[in-house]
Motif scaffolding. Structure first.
Motif, mmCIF file in Angstrom:
data_model
loop_
_atom_site.group_PDB
_atom_site.id
_atom_site.type_symbol
_atom_site.label_atom_id
_atom_site.label_comp_id
_atom_site.label_asym_id
_atom_site.label_seq_id
_atom_site.Cartn_x
_atom_site.Cartn_y
_atom_site.Cartn_z
ATOM 1 N N ASP A 55 1.025 -1.296 0.070
ATOM 2 C CA ASP A 55 -0.070 -0.026 0.033
ATOM 3 C C ASP A 55 0.796 1.230 -0.068
ATOM 4 O O ASP A 55 1.565 1.492 0.883
ATOM 5 N N LEU A 56 0.851 1.880 -1.263
ATOM 6 C CA LEU A 56 1.540 3.068 -1.329
ATOM 7 C C LEU A 56 0.930 4.343 -1.312
ATOM 8 O O LEU A 56 1.243 5.546 -1.651
ATOM 9 N N SER A 57 -0.394 4.324 -0.834
ATOM 10 C CA SER A 57 -1.318 5.419 -0.818
ATOM 11 C C SER A 57 -1.129 6.331 0.119
ATOM 12 O O SER A 57 -1.177 7.637 -0.071
ATOM 13 N N GLY A 58 -0.249 6.233 0.990
ATOM 14 C CA GLY A 58 0.365 7.060 2.006
ATOM 15 C C GLY A 58 1.831 7.500 1.864
ATOM 16 O O GLY A 58 2.385 8.078 2.798
ATOM 17 N N LEU A 59 2.437 7.093 0.882
ATOM 18 C CA LEU A 59 3.638 7.395 0.771
ATOM 19 C C LEU A 59 3.999 8.669 -0.132
ATOM 20 O O LEU A 59 3.133 8.907 -1.350
ATOM 21 N N GLY A 60 4.635 9.687 0.282
ATOM 22 C CA GLY A 60 4.914 10.997 -0.371
ATOM 23 C C GLY A 60 5.902 10.884 -1.445
ATOM 24 O O GLY A 60 5.763 11.310 -2.456
ATOM 25 N N PHE A 61 7.062 10.138 -1.136
ATOM 26 C CA PHE A 61 8.108 10.177 -1.783
ATOM 27 C C PHE A 61 8.974 8.532 -1.717
ATOM 28 O O PHE A 61 9.088 8.306 -0.694
ATOM 29 N N GLY A 62 9.006 8.191 -2.813
ATOM 30 C CA GLY A 62 9.750 6.468 -2.953
ATOM 31 C C GLY A 62 11.012 6.779 -3.681
ATOM 32 O O GLY A 62 10.883 7.054 -5.073
ATOM 33 N N ASP A 63 11.909 6.482 -3.069
ATOM 34 C CA ASP A 63 13.398 6.465 -3.959
ATOM 35 C C ASP A 63 13.772 5.170 -4.643
ATOM 36 O O ASP A 63 12.838 4.229 -4.652
ATOM 37 N N GLU A 64 14.782 5.264 -5.274
ATOM 38 C CA GLU A 64 15.072 4.098 -6.340
ATOM 39 C C GLU A 64 15.147 2.850 -5.460
ATOM 40 O O GLU A 64 15.171 1.865 -6.051
ATOM 41 N N GLU A 65 15.738 2.997 -4.295
ATOM 42 C CA GLU A 65 15.752 1.581 -3.505
ATOM 43 C C GLU A 65 14.331 0.959 -3.492
ATOM 44 O O GLU A 65 14.492 -0.305 -3.599
ATOM 45 N N LEU A 66 13.502 1.811 -3.116
ATOM 46 C CA LEU A 66 11.971 1.427 -3.036
ATOM 47 C C LEU A 66 11.655 0.662 -4.253
ATOM 48 O O LEU A 66 11.247 -0.347 -4.456
ATOM 49 N N LEU A 67 11.969 1.134 -5.458
ATOM 50 C CA LEU A 67 11.572 0.864 -6.686
ATOM 51 C C LEU A 67 12.261 -0.541 -6.922
ATOM 52 O O LEU A 67 11.703 -1.458 -7.406
ATOM 53 N N GLY A 68 13.530 -0.724 -6.683
ATOM 54 C CA GLY A 68 14.134 -1.965 -6.602
ATOM 55 C C GLY A 68 13.601 -3.044 -5.888
ATOM 56 O O GLY A 68 13.236 -4.219 -6.325
ATOM 57 N N TYR A 69 13.161 -2.881 -4.568
ATOM 58 C CA TYR A 69 12.603 -3.966 -3.804
ATOM 59 C C TYR A 69 11.222 -4.065 -4.624
ATOM 60 O O TYR A 69 10.723 -5.400 -4.469
ATOM 61 N N LEU A 70 10.522 -3.164 -5.109
ATOM 62 C CA LEU A 70 9.283 -3.424 -5.542
ATOM 63 C C LEU A 70 9.319 -4.269 -6.947
ATOM 64 O O LEU A 70 8.722 -5.399 -7.080
ATOM 65 N N MET A 71 10.399 -4.043 -7.814
ATOM 66 C CA MET A 71 10.702 -4.830 -8.980
ATOM 67 C C MET A 71 11.008 -6.366 -8.580
ATOM 68 O O MET A 71 10.557 -7.289 -9.075
ATOM 69 N N THR A 72 12.116 -6.323 -7.634
ATOM 70 C CA THR A 72 12.076 -7.875 -7.018
ATOM 71 C C THR A 72 11.195 -8.564 -6.788
ATOM 72 O O THR A 72 10.824 -9.581 -6.724
ATOM 73 N N ALA A 73 10.144 -7.953 -5.718
ATOM 74 C CA ALA A 73 9.037 -8.394 -5.234
ATOM 75 C C ALA A 73 8.276 -8.783 -6.272
ATOM 76 O O ALA A 73 7.422 -10.158 -6.305
ATOM 77 N N HIS A 74 8.052 -8.100 -7.512
ATOM 78 C CA HIS A 74 7.097 -8.509 -8.548
ATOM 79 C C HIS A 74 7.679 -9.734 -9.279
ATOM 80 O O HIS A 74 6.932 -10.623 -9.654
ATOM 81 N N GLN A 75 9.039 -9.983 -9.307
ATOM 82 C CA GLN A 75 9.584 -11.057 -10.002
ATOM 83 C C GLN A 75 9.493 -12.278 -8.916
ATOM 84 O O GLN A 75 9.152 -13.431 -9.725
ATOM 85 N N THR A 76 9.140 -12.008 -7.933
ATOM 86 C CA THR A 76 9.517 -13.418 -6.828
ATOM 87 C C THR A 76 8.043 -13.868 -6.162
ATOM 88 O O THR A 76 7.855 -15.118 -6.108
ATOM 89 N N THR A 77 7.228 -12.763 -5.927
ATOM 90 C CA THR A 77 6.197 -13.150 -5.140
ATOM 91 C C THR A 77 4.669 -12.871 -5.894
ATOM 92 O O THR A 77 3.787 -13.371 -5.332
ATOM 93 N N GLY A 78 4.782 -12.294 -6.842
ATOM 94 C CA GLY A 78 3.507 -11.616 -7.354
ATOM 95 C C GLY A 78 3.093 -10.285 -6.563
ATOM 96 O O GLY A 78 2.967 -10.460 -5.423
ATOM 97 N N LEU A 79 3.199 -9.442 -7.005
ATOM 98 C CA LEU A 79 3.135 -8.160 -6.290
ATOM 99 C C LEU A 79 1.730 -7.255 -6.692
ATOM 100 O O LEU A 79 1.693 -7.142 -8.096
#
Length: 114
Positions: A55-79
């Motif tokens: 849930d990113l509805s309360g996120l004001g700013f997401g950096d490149e590290e977060l984007l990397g974790y989201l991409m990894t999670a997408h590949q491994t768990t279905g995000l």
């Protein structure tokens, strides 16, 4: 359902385990000072072996590290992401060409019932 919190100024991380999904809610902003906490949160979620909803509805700013974790999670768990996304994070997804990679639901209920 299990709920856990990881509160610190700048970023609040909430963990909720549902029978069919693990919910990771991020509130505030991610930056280099929050990188370790964000990494630990994604590691903790992965241990449950459930589909991941972030849930990113309360996120004001997401950096490149977060984007990397989201991409990894997408590949491994279905995000699945919950929005609405902040303008700055939408721009980051668009700029990196990743907008179409993620499924984004307007509400948590929609994500859980998908």
């Amino acid at each position: 359902m299990y709920q856990g919190h990881g509160d610190e100024p700048g970023l609040q991380i909430l963990h909720t385990v549902y029978p069919t999904a693990y919910l990771l809610s991020l509130r505030g902003s991610t930056d280099p000072t929050t990188a370790l906490r964000v990494a630990e949160a994604f590691d903790r979620a992965a241990h449950w072996s459930l589909p991941l909803i972030v849930d990113l509805s309360g996120l004001g700013f997401g950096d490149e590290e977060l984007l990397g974790y989201l991409m990894t999670a997408h590949q491994t768990t279905g995000l699945t992401l919950v929005g609405p996304l902040s303008d700055s994070f939408q721009r980051r997804l668009h700029t990196t060409g990743l907008t179409a990679l993620f499924t984004i639901h307007p509400t948590l209920d929609a994500a859980l019932n998908h």
